[in-house]
Design a protein around this motif. Structure first.
Motif: not given
Length: 292
Positions: A14-42
């Motif tokens: 469930y944690l993996r699923l949910r973090r995949g649905q949250v983007t860095p912009a959603d939580v105020g983190l700066p963008g980091t260009g192209t990302r290998r995984v959808p959503g947030l990293r661990r």
């Protein structure tokens, strides 16, 4: 096959699923260009929650047991969980140690309690019914039977709203907003699976629906959760047409997770007039059988 269907998420899944649905912009983190995984990293989730990356990784891998309330609350905020999703997260983090006893589709308490529940819903002047976690309909009044489903004539194992939504041939006629009804019904069963993953009747129900309905199977794979509280629902009846009703749920005291659902209409409204007409039909043609 249905009896061995796996119904419950793990906390890590469930944690993996949910973090995949949250983007860095959603939580105020700066963008980091192209990302290998959808959503947030661990490591980003760990930073937001105030944990070490190693501990968060162990949570996702199931190697960290029973995280504290503070950690779960922080995860809920970081992953932008709503009330039902937060409850589901807690259920997954604190799974029951033993399987629940097998329970039928009738009221789980002693016979006198079942009779009292029937008396309660029969005293309500609008459609009302009592349901359990599995969406089994345990008690109902005549208006609910007239509007939603002819519960007295159904075999006991078919007195279940999930089965009515996905397996009843007239489901899309009775429920004009069928897509939304299907989505919320699956979400309710997901919540139940997190609360009681060992319930054998719930396992069989979800297995049966998965084998019988492509739509159920697709919705189940989305891991959406829903807690029935209040709202508005439309029904369609051949005698009165479409009826839009407000509903409110009330928790029934006791160890089991039972809810009474009551549907109401504003006095003098077309919906209230439709319910009055259905009530007259129910009085003129009483059910042929009693509650099971």
């Amino acid at each position: 096959m249905a009896a061995t269907f796996m119904i419950a998420d793990s906390l890590g899944e469930y944690l993996r699923l949910r973090r995949g649905q949250v983007t860095p912009a959603d939580v105020g983190l700066p963008g980091t260009g192209t990302r290998r995984v959808p959503g947030l990293r661990r490591d980003e989730v760990a930073e937001l929650v105030g944990l070490s990356t190693d501990y968060y990784v162990r949570l996702e891998q199931g190697r960290a047991r029973r995280p504290s309330d503070e950690v779960l609350d922080a995860l809920s905020r970081a992953l932008r969980l709503g009330p039902a999703e937060r409850t589901h997260l807690y259920d997954l983090a604190r799974p029951p140690r033993r399987p629940v006893p097998t329970a039928g589709t009738s009221e789980q308490g002693a016979p006198p309690r079942a009779a009292v529940l029937r008396q309660v819903v029969e005293a309500v002047l609008t459609p009302a019914m009592i349901m359990n976690d599995r969406s089994d309909v345990l008690a109902w009044n005549d208006l609910a039977a007239a509007l939603i489903a002819d519960f007295p004539r159904l075999p006991p194992n078919e007195r279940n709203m999930a089965r009515q939504i996905f397996l009843a041939p007239d489901a899309r006629q009775v429920h004009p907003d069928w897509d939304e009804a299907a989505r919320t019904t699956v979400g309710i069963l997901r919540m139940a699976a997190g609360r009681q993953p060992h319930d054998p009747r719930l396992v069989r129900l979800i297995g049966e629906l998965s084998l019988s309905s492509d739509t159920f199977r697709a919705l189940w794979a989305r891991h959406h959760v829903h807690e029935k509280t209040h709202g508005r629902k439309r029904f369609r009846h051949p005698a009165v047409g479409e009826v839009s009703l407000d509903y409110q749920t009330f928790r029934v005291p006791g160890p089991a997770h039972h809810l009474m659902v009551v549907y109401t209409a504003a006095a003098g409204s077309p919906a209230a007039q439709a319910l009055n007409f259905l009530g007259s039909i129910a009085v003129a043609h009483p059910p042929l059988s009693t509650h099971g």
